[in-house]
Design an enzyme around this catalytic site. Structure first.
Site, PDB file in Angstrom:
ATOM      1  N   LYS A 128     -10.285  -2.380  -9.889  1.00 44.08           N
ATOM      2  CA  LYS A 128      -9.174  -2.866 -10.712  1.00 44.08           C
ATOM      3  C   LYS A 128      -9.352  -2.313 -12.113  1.00 44.08           C
ATOM      4  O   LYS A 128     -10.472  -2.015 -12.524  1.00 44.08           O
ATOM      5  CB  LYS A 128      -9.181  -4.408 -10.780  1.00 44.08           C
ATOM      6  CG  LYS A 128      -7.850  -5.008 -11.123  1.00 44.08           C
ATOM      7  CD  LYS A 128      -6.982  -5.104  -9.892  1.00 44.08           C
ATOM      8  CE  LYS A 128      -5.594  -5.574 -10.203  1.00 44.08           C
ATOM      9  NZ  LYS A 128      -4.896  -5.955  -8.948  1.00 44.08           N
ATOM     10  N   ASP A 168       0.147  -3.342 -11.167  1.00 48.01           N
ATOM     11  CA  ASP A 168      -0.154  -4.782 -11.174  1.00 48.01           C
ATOM     12  C   ASP A 168       0.722  -5.336 -12.294  1.00 48.01           C
ATOM     13  O   ASP A 168       1.727  -4.698 -12.661  1.00 48.01           O
ATOM     14  CB  ASP A 168      -1.656  -5.034 -11.409  1.00 48.01           C
ATOM     15  CG  ASP A 168      -2.059  -6.482 -11.111  1.00 48.01           C
ATOM     16  OD1 ASP A 168      -2.210  -6.824  -9.933  1.00 48.01           O
ATOM     17  OD2 ASP A 168      -2.196  -7.297 -12.054  1.00 48.01           O
TER      18      ASP A 168
HETATM   19  P1  NDP Z   1       5.034  -8.196 -12.925  1.00 51.79           P
HETATM   20  O1  NDP Z   1       4.566  -7.671 -14.214  1.00 51.79           O
HETATM   21  O2  NDP Z   1       6.095  -7.456 -12.186  1.00 51.79           O
HETATM   22  O3  NDP Z   1       5.524  -9.697 -13.074  1.00 51.79           O
HETATM   23  C1  NDP Z   1       4.681 -10.689 -13.558  1.00 51.79           C
HETATM   24  C2  NDP Z   1       5.438 -11.990 -13.611  1.00 51.79           C
HETATM   25  O4  NDP Z   1       4.524 -13.046 -13.901  1.00 51.79           O
HETATM   26  C3  NDP Z   1       6.471 -12.025 -14.712  1.00 51.79           C
HETATM   27  O5  NDP Z   1       7.504 -12.900 -14.356  1.00 51.79           O
HETATM   28  C4  NDP Z   1       5.664 -12.578 -15.889  1.00 51.79           C
HETATM   29  O6  NDP Z   1       6.459 -13.198 -16.900  1.00 51.79           O
HETATM   30  C5  NDP Z   1       4.797 -13.607 -15.200  1.00 51.79           C
HETATM   31  N1  NDP Z   1       3.541 -13.757 -15.938  1.00 51.79           N
HETATM   32  C6  NDP Z   1       2.632 -12.782 -16.228  1.00 51.79           C
HETATM   33  N2  NDP Z   1       1.610 -13.263 -16.954  1.00 51.79           N
HETATM   34  C7  NDP Z   1       1.878 -14.549 -17.139  1.00 51.79           C
HETATM   35  C8  NDP Z   1       1.213 -15.584 -17.809  1.00 51.79           C
HETATM   36  N3  NDP Z   1       0.022 -15.376 -18.455  1.00 51.79           N
HETATM   37  N4  NDP Z   1       1.770 -16.826 -17.772  1.00 51.79           N
HETATM   38  C9  NDP Z   1       2.945 -17.037 -17.110  1.00 51.79           C
HETATM   39  N5  NDP Z   1       3.631 -16.078 -16.469  1.00 51.79           N
HETATM   40  C10 NDP Z   1       3.107 -14.867 -16.480  1.00 51.79           C
HETATM   41  O7  NDP Z   1       3.720  -8.327 -12.015  1.00 51.79           O
HETATM   42  P2  NDP Z   1       3.596  -8.455 -10.437  1.00 51.79           P
HETATM   43  O8  NDP Z   1       4.762  -9.169  -9.886  1.00 51.79           O
HETATM   44  O9  NDP Z   1       3.245  -7.125  -9.909  1.00 51.79           O
HETATM   45  O10 NDP Z   1       2.284  -9.352 -10.314  1.00 51.79           O
HETATM   46  C11 NDP Z   1       2.325 -10.764 -10.212  1.00 51.79           C
HETATM   47  C12 NDP Z   1       1.032 -11.267  -9.590  1.00 51.79           C
HETATM   48  O11 NDP Z   1       0.887 -10.692  -8.288  1.00 51.79           O
HETATM   49  C13 NDP Z   1      -0.245 -10.895 -10.335  1.00 51.79           C
HETATM   50  O12 NDP Z   1      -1.184 -11.924 -10.172  1.00 51.79           O
HETATM   51  C14 NDP Z   1      -0.721  -9.650  -9.593  1.00 51.79           C
HETATM   52  O13 NDP Z   1      -2.110  -9.468  -9.750  1.00 51.79           O
HETATM   53  C15 NDP Z   1      -0.362 -10.025  -8.165  1.00 51.79           C
HETATM   54  N6  NDP Z   1      -0.244  -8.937  -7.206  1.00 51.79           N
HETATM   55  C16 NDP Z   1       0.569  -7.862  -7.448  1.00 51.79           C
HETATM   56  C17 NDP Z   1       0.685  -6.862  -6.517  1.00 51.79           C
HETATM   57  C18 NDP Z   1       1.619  -5.716  -6.684  1.00 51.79           C
HETATM   58  O14 NDP Z   1       1.715  -4.913  -5.766  1.00 51.79           O
HETATM   59  N7  NDP Z   1       2.334  -5.589  -7.780  1.00 51.79           N
HETATM   60  C19 NDP Z   1      -0.089  -6.898  -5.261  1.00 51.79           C
HETATM   61  C20 NDP Z   1      -0.850  -8.114  -5.076  1.00 51.79           C
HETATM   62  C21 NDP Z   1      -0.920  -9.070  -6.032  1.00 51.79           C
HETATM   63  P3  NDP Z   1       6.762 -12.426 -18.265  1.00 51.79           P
HETATM   64  O15 NDP Z   1       7.766 -11.382 -17.924  1.00 51.79           O
HETATM   65  O16 NDP Z   1       7.259 -13.485 -19.166  1.00 51.79           O
HETATM   66  O17 NDP Z   1       5.446 -11.851 -18.715  1.00 51.79           O
HETATM   67  O1  2IT Z   2      -3.600  -6.951  -6.535  1.00 58.56           O
HETATM   68  C1  2IT Z   2      -3.226  -6.004  -5.814  1.00 58.56           C
HETATM   69  O2  2IT Z   2      -3.504  -5.960  -4.617  1.00 58.56           O
HETATM   70  C2  2IT Z   2      -2.420  -4.950  -6.423  1.00 58.56           C
HETATM   71  N1  2IT Z   2      -2.095  -5.044  -7.596  1.00 58.56           N
HETATM   72  C3  2IT Z   2      -2.006  -3.746  -5.618  1.00 58.56           C
HETATM   73  C4  2IT Z   2      -3.084  -2.706  -5.636  1.00 58.56           C
HETATM   74  C5  2IT Z   2      -2.745  -1.398  -4.991  1.00 58.56           C
HETATM   75  O3  2IT Z   2      -3.637  -0.534  -5.025  1.00 58.56           O
HETATM   76  O4  2IT Z   2      -1.649  -1.202  -4.468  1.00 58.56           O
END
Ligand code: NDP
Ligand code: 2IT
Length: 448
Positions: A128, A168
Site C-alpha cells: 500500500k 484507493d
Molecule cells: P473515494 O475517494 O472514491 O471515496 C471515499 C469516500 O469516503 C468519499 O465519500 C469520502 O468523502 C469518504 N471519506 C474519506 N475519508 C473520510 C473520512 N476520514 N471521514 C469520512 N468520510 C471519509 O475512495 P474509495 O471509494 O475508493 O475508497 C473507500 C474505502 O474503500 C476506503 O477504505 C478504501 O481503502 C476502500 N477500498 C477501495 C478499493 C478501490 O478499489 N477503490 C478497494 C477496496 C477497498 P469526502 O469526499 O468528503 O472525502
Molecule cells: O484496498 C484495496 O484493495 C484497493 N484499494 C485496491 C487495490 C488494487 O491494487 O486494486
C-alpha cells in the site's frame, strides 16, 4: 487476551515497536485474535519465527514530494510505499491521497492487503502507498503536477513484476492516468505497472465497478448460504459516496434492494424513496462536489450534517464504504436495535473491534473487509493478466470472473469459519485463517 504464549509475546513486542501506530496495532490484533488457533495446532511455527516474520514489512519507503500550486507556491508532502509481503507474487495494492495518511495508516492497509490478496487466489503479494496530499479543491493541473512528482520518486520501487500500485481514497482514473503517463515517460516503457487504468490504454472493463459489485456478490453468497436470504426488498444504508459506495449502490439496487442513505465526510443524505444514483454520480464523479447538493438537485431527500448519524437510520443491510474506524460500538448497537441482519465492509477496517464483536454476538452476518472488498484488487489482478496477454476481455467476461472469485472467497472463508469461528456469522475469523494459511505455507517453502 491470547491463549498461546508465543502469540502473546509476539503481539506485545509488536505493540512496543509500533507504539505510535494505533491503526496498525489494531489491524494486527484483529488478525492475531483470529489466527491464534493455527499457532496452537502448529507448534513448529514458533521455531520458524513465522509470526515475527509475517508482521515485519519487507520494505517501507518514505520520500519527499515537491510540487508547485497554481499560484507558483512550492508545496511539500510526504510519500509512502509499504511493500509488506511478496510470498505470493509481486507486491500489489492501492495508493491513497488524503491528509490523514501516515505510516500507521499505510502499514495497516498493507498488512490487510497481504491477506486480502491471498484470499483472491491470484498471484499477488501485499502493498500500500500514498501521501498526505489533500486532493480536495485542487485544480486538474495541480493534481497532475503532484502525481508527476510522486511518480518521479515511486518509479524506482515498482514495475510489472515488482510492485503494481492502483487506486484507493482520492485516487481514481484521473490520478492513475497522470501517474501512468509519468511512469511511461521516465522508464520509456508501456507496461501494466499500474491498474485501474483508462480503457484506452490498458485498463480493464469492470475495474471501476469491481469493489462495490464484488461486495454485493460476496454478501449475496453469504446471505444465501447462512440466512437463506438475499438483497431483494432490503433497505440498505451505505456510507461514503466515492468509488466503492457508488458501485455498491448500483449492484445492491440491481439485486432488488432500496438504498436510502449515503454520505461524505461532511454529512449524509436520506431519501425514503431510494437514492437516485444518477444524481450522486453527477455530483461526485462529474462535479467532484458535496453530497449536500443532492436534495437541491433532485427536489427530494434530506441532508444532515455529520457523517456518523447515518448509522441511526433503520435498515436491513449496512455497507460501510468510506474509511477506517467509521463505525463504532455505539453505532453497532443502534444498527442492531433497528434490526440490521447483515453488515458488509466495503471500506478497509471501517468497524471497530468491539463493534465487530457486538455484531457477531448478536447473530448479525458480518462480512469483513479483507474478504468482502477483495473484488477491486481481484479485478486489478485480472487487469494484470489482460496486460500480460495484450488483449482485453469483455465487461461480461470480467464480471463473471469477479462473481466466481467472490463466491470462492466466501466458500473458502466459510469453511474455516465453521471450523474455527465463534459462530457461523464469524466470517472474520474464517477470512483471516484462509488468507493467512496460504501466505504462511508460501513463506515457509521459500525459506528465510
Ligand atoms: P473515494 O475517494 O472514491 O471515496 C471515499 C469516500 O469516503 C468519499 O465519500 C469520502 O468523502 C469518504 N471519506 C474519506 N475519508 C473520510 C473520512 N476520514 N471521514 C469520512 N468520510 C471519509 O475512495 P474509495 O471509494 O475508493 O475508497 C473507500 C474505502 O474503500 C476506503 O477504505 C478504501 O481503502 C476502500 N477500498 C477501495 C478499493 C478501490 O478499489 N477503490 C478497494 C477496496 C477497498 P469526502 O469526499 O468528503 O472525502
Ligand atoms: O484496498 C484495496 O484493495 C484497493 N484499494 C485496491 C487495490 C488494487 O491494487 O486494486
Amino acid at each position: 487476551m491470547f491463549k498461546s504464549n508465543y502469540v502473546k509475546k509476539v503481539f506485545e513486542e509488536f505493540e512496543l515497536k509500533n507504539k505510535n501506530m494505533p491503526e496498525y496495532i489494531n489491524a494486527a490484533k484483529e488478525i492475531l485474535e483470529s489466527i491464534e488457533p493455527l499457532f496452537i495446532d502448529n507448534k513448529e511455527y514458533e521455531n520458524l519465527a513465522l509470526l515475527e516474520r509475517f508482521l515485519e514489512p519487507e520494505r517501507f519507503v518514505e520520500f519527499k514530494v515537491l510540487w508547485t500550486d497554481d499560484s507558483g507556491k512550492i508545496r511539500v508532502n510526504k510519500g509512502y510505499r509499504c511493500q509488506y509481503n511478496s510470498a505470493l507474487g509481486p507486491y500489489k495494492g492501492g495508493l491513497r491521497l488524503h491528509p490523514t495518511v501516515n505510516q500507521s495508516i499505510i502499514k495497516f492497509l498493507a498488512l490487510e492487503q497481504t491477506l486480502k490478496n491471498s484470499l483472491t487466489t491470484l498471484p499477488m503479494g501485499g502493498a500500500k502507498g500514498g501521501s498526505d496530499f489533500d486532493p480536495k479543491g485542487k485544480s486538474d493541473t495541480e493534481i497532475m503536477r503532484f502525481c508527476q512528482s510522486f511518480m518521479t520518486e515511486l518509479y524506482k520501487y515498482i514495475g510489472p513484476n515488482v510492485d503494481v500500485p492502483a487506486g484507493d481514497i482520492g485516487v481514481g482514473a484521473r490520478e492513475i492516468g497522470y501517474l501512468f503517463g509519468q511512469y511511461k515517460r521516465i522508464t520509456n516503457e508501456f507496461s501494466g505497472t499500474l491498474t485501474g487504468k483508462g480503457l484506452t490504454y490498458g485498463g480493464s472493463l469492470a475495474r471501476k465497478e469491481a469493489t462495490g459489485y464484488g461486495l454485493c456478490y460476496y454478501l449475496s453468497a453469504a446471505l444465501t448460504k447462512i440466512k437463506n436470504d438475499s438483497f431483494k426488498d432490503k433497505i440498505v444504508v451505505i456510507s461514503g459516496s466515492g468509488n466503492v459506495a457508488i458501485y455498491a449502490n448500483e449492484k445492491a439496487t440491481s439485486l432488488g434492494a432500496k438504498v436510502v442513505a449515503m454520505s461524505d465526510s461532511n454529512g449524509y443524505i436520506y431519501d425514503e424513496k431510494g437514492i437516485d444514483l444518477a444524481v450522486v454520480k453527477r455530483i461526485k464523479e462529474q462535479e467532484r462536489g458535496r453530497i449536500s447538493l443532492y436534495p437541491k438537485y433532485l427536489g427530494r431527500g434530506e441532508y444532515f450534517e455529520g457523517s456518523s448519524g447515518i448509522w441511526s437510520i433503520k435498515c436491513d443491510i449496512a455497507l460501510p464504504c468510506a474509511t477506517q474506524n467509521e463505525l463504532n460500538l455505539e453505532d453497532a448497537k443502534k444498527l442492531v436495535s433497528n434490526g440490521v441482519i447483515a453488515v458488509g465492509e466495503g471500506a478497509n477496517m471501517p468497524s471497530s473491534l468491539d463493534a465487530i464483536k457486538y455484531f457477531v454476538d448478536n447473530n448479525v452476518l458480518f462480512a469483513p473487509a479483507k474478504a468482502a472488498n477483495a473484488g477491486g484488487v481481484a479485478t486489478s489482478g485480472l487487469e494484470m493478466s489482460q496486460n500480460s496477454m495484450r488483449l482485453s476481455w469483455s465487461f461480461q467476461e470480467v464480471d463473471e470472473k469477479l462473481k466466481s472469485i467472490m463466491q470462492n472467497i466466501f466458500e473458502a472463508s466459510y469453511n474455516e469459519t465453521l471450523k474455527y469461528g465463534k459462530n457461523k456469522y464469524d466470517l472474520l475469523t474464517g477470512a483471516n485463517i484462509a488468507g493467512f494459511k496460504k501466505v504462511a505455507e508460501a513463506m515457509i517453502s521459500q525459506g528465510i
